[in-house]
Design an enzyme around this catalytic site. Sequence first.
Site, PDB file in Angstrom:
ATOM      1  N   LYS A 142       0.832  -1.212   0.000  1.00 57.18           N
ATOM      2  CA  LYS A 142       0.000   0.000   0.000  1.00 57.18           C
ATOM      3  C   LYS A 142       0.865   1.260   0.000  1.00 57.18           C
ATOM      4  O   LYS A 142       0.598   2.203  -0.754  1.00 57.18           O
ATOM      5  CB  LYS A 142      -0.922   0.005   1.224  1.00 57.18           C
ATOM      6  CG  LYS A 142      -1.916   1.147   1.205  1.00 57.18           C
ATOM      7  CD  LYS A 142      -2.770   1.191   2.454  1.00 57.18           C
ATOM      8  CE  LYS A 142      -1.996   1.744   3.615  1.00 57.18           C
ATOM      9  NZ  LYS A 142      -2.806   2.005   4.809  1.00 57.18           N
ATOM     10  N   HIS A 162     -10.563   0.687   3.472  1.00 63.64           N
ATOM     11  CA  HIS A 162     -11.820   1.095   2.841  1.00 63.64           C
ATOM     12  C   HIS A 162     -11.920   0.559   1.408  1.00 63.64           C
ATOM     13  O   HIS A 162     -12.968   0.055   0.989  1.00 63.64           O
ATOM     14  CB  HIS A 162     -11.931   2.624   2.797  1.00 63.64           C
ATOM     15  CG  HIS A 162     -12.030   3.266   4.139  1.00 63.64           C
ATOM     16  ND1 HIS A 162     -13.082   3.054   5.004  1.00 63.64           N
ATOM     17  CD2 HIS A 162     -11.200   4.128   4.781  1.00 63.64           C
ATOM     18  CE1 HIS A 162     -12.903   3.753   6.103  1.00 63.64           C
ATOM     19  NE2 HIS A 162     -11.762   4.409   5.985  1.00 63.64           N
TER      20      HIS A 162
END
Length: 241
Positions: A142, A162
């Site tokens: 990420k 999310h």
Amino acid sequence: MTTSLIPTVHLARVYEALIAAYGEPVNQPDNDPLGGLVGTILSQHTSDINSGRAYQQLITTFPTWEEVRDAPTYLVADAIRSGGLANVKAPRIQDVLQTLTDQQQIQEGTQTLSAYLSTELAKRTTEEAWAYLRTLPGVGPKTAACVLMFNLDRASMPVDTHVWRTSQRLGLIGPKVSADKAHLIYARVLPPEWVYPLHVNLITHGRKICHAQRPECSRCPLYSECAYVGSVNAQETAFSG
Ligand code: SF4
């Protein structure tokens, strides 16, 4: 080399519905991947406000990354204290800076660390740049994707909690696909110009409506495209590898 997939009709509908609901965000890359990398490390497990404050304090205290690298670790930790986990993040940042220094020395280069990382990323494809960033200490999938997308506007989709949750509920990725694997899937299926808007809008959707607990399905603009409520069948729509 990975095989490119064509975005499905379902993915296109989700993309368009998100744009209709939340608008089309536009990226503003600053072409500073090393600043972005340090900023992303600082942002782990804290709010944007706190990490932004820590970043500003860091670059005020140490105007160059070389100074951050060479400073006593406790002084770096003091400078980033407002970002939380300072005693973990300070050595992590210095490890990254020292690793870049070592790499450049092997190549007998003389650039600033900032310019060196920019050069290394520029000479690689996006997929290669993502893999390269992940070789740096403490840099996960990420973080690597955040640097490429936010700072360089390259087509690398960061998959945070999310994005991962909403992607699964919307039947874009299969229920057993990990967040790490989702990075690889999105790299193959997304048109490059969709990456930033989709990332931002999935986060907005996750924060505003598709909460982890008690999603507000009754007022959801994506209801007709959602596998979680049964509007679509994830076995037909989801990418799984
Ligand atoms: S219908 Fe519910 S679960 Fe599906 S995307 Fe909307 S809020 Fe999330």
